[in-house]
Design a protein around this motif. Structure first.
Motif, mmCIF file in Angstrom:
data_model
loop_
_atom_site.group_PDB
_atom_site.id
_atom_site.type_symbol
_atom_site.label_atom_id
_atom_site.label_comp_id
_atom_site.label_asym_id
_atom_site.label_seq_id
_atom_site.Cartn_x
_atom_site.Cartn_y
_atom_site.Cartn_z
ATOM 1 N N ALA A 54 -27.721 27.553 5.351
ATOM 2 C CA ALA A 54 -29.220 27.426 5.584
ATOM 3 C C ALA A 54 -30.151 28.722 5.086
ATOM 4 C CB ALA A 54 -29.135 27.191 7.290
ATOM 5 N N VAL A 55 -29.228 29.959 5.347
ATOM 6 C CA VAL A 55 -29.984 31.185 4.713
ATOM 7 C C VAL A 55 -30.060 30.961 3.415
ATOM 8 C CG1 VAL A 55 -29.496 33.568 4.548
ATOM 9 C CG2 VAL A 55 -28.968 32.396 6.849
ATOM 10 N N MET A 56 -29.176 30.614 2.691
ATOM 11 C CA MET A 56 -29.477 30.277 1.139
ATOM 12 C C MET A 56 -30.291 29.550 0.782
ATOM 13 S SD MET A 56 -25.410 30.633 -0.149
ATOM 14 C CE MET A 56 -25.640 30.485 -1.851
ATOM 15 N N LEU A 110 -29.815 23.217 2.126
ATOM 16 C CA LEU A 110 -30.069 22.642 3.507
ATOM 17 C C LEU A 110 -29.603 21.367 3.744
ATOM 18 C CD1 LEU A 110 -34.057 23.624 3.554
ATOM 19 C CD2 LEU A 110 -31.902 24.998 4.480
ATOM 20 N N VAL A 155 -32.963 28.581 2.578
ATOM 21 C CA VAL A 155 -34.527 29.308 2.987
ATOM 22 C C VAL A 155 -34.706 30.336 1.774
ATOM 23 C CG1 VAL A 155 -35.403 30.827 4.541
ATOM 24 C CG2 VAL A 155 -34.230 28.847 5.352
ATOM 25 N N ILE A 156 -33.752 31.249 1.319
ATOM 26 C CA ILE A 156 -33.932 31.938 0.343
ATOM 27 C C ILE A 156 -34.609 31.346 -0.957
ATOM 28 C CG2 ILE A 156 -32.972 33.763 -1.141
ATOM 29 C CD1 ILE A 156 -31.257 34.710 1.366
ATOM 30 N N ALA A 188 -24.626 27.951 8.863
ATOM 31 C CA ALA A 188 -25.591 29.336 8.955
ATOM 32 C C ALA A 188 -25.728 29.719 7.566
ATOM 33 C CB ALA A 188 -25.310 30.209 9.901
ATOM 34 N N VAL A 189 -24.668 30.269 6.753
ATOM 35 C CA VAL A 189 -24.739 30.647 5.408
ATOM 36 C C VAL A 189 -25.476 29.917 4.387
ATOM 37 C CG1 VAL A 189 -23.491 31.579 3.589
ATOM 38 C CG2 VAL A 189 -22.731 32.276 5.747
ATOM 39 N N TRP A 194 -33.001 24.131 -3.209
ATOM 40 C CA TRP A 194 -32.920 24.450 -1.846
ATOM 41 C C TRP A 194 -32.680 23.289 -0.850
ATOM 42 C CZ3 TRP A 194 -36.699 21.752 0.992
ATOM 43 C CH2 TRP A 194 -37.534 21.287 0.221
ATOM 44 N N ALA A 249 -25.955 22.367 4.697
ATOM 45 C CA ALA A 249 -26.177 23.126 5.968
ATOM 46 C C ALA A 249 -26.162 22.257 7.109
ATOM 47 C CB ALA A 249 -27.185 24.208 6.185
#
Length: 84
Positions: A41-43, A10, A45-46, A38-39, A6, A13
């Protein structure tokens, strides 16, 4: 030990986010780097949530909630004056 995947996402990102702040010709700024930022960052966080114990319960509920939202949104009658 597991590597913090992660943190990698990040970091990527953040790199794309900073790239969108750099002025280019004529003082304009690029907007396209915000999409991969954005993509990623979402990944990130997941992946971060995947390492937490409570995420095993929250993530499936969120996925179901998003699915229900999109189904209801697709089935909702369209409003507006687009008919001719």
């Amino acid at each position: 030990t597991r590597e913090p995947v992660w943190a990698f996402f990040l970091g990527l990102a953040a790199t794309f986010g900073v790239l969108s702040l750099v002025p280019v010709g004529g003082g304009k700024r690029l907007t396209w780097p915000l999409i991969p930022a954005a993509v990623l960052a979402v990944m990130g966080v997941i992946f971060m949530m995947g390492e937490m114990e409570w995420a095993n319960y929250v993530m499936p509920v969120l996925l179901i909630a998003f699915g229900v939202f999109f189904v209801f949104r697709a089935l909702r009658p369209k409003t507006g004056g687009e008919e001719k």
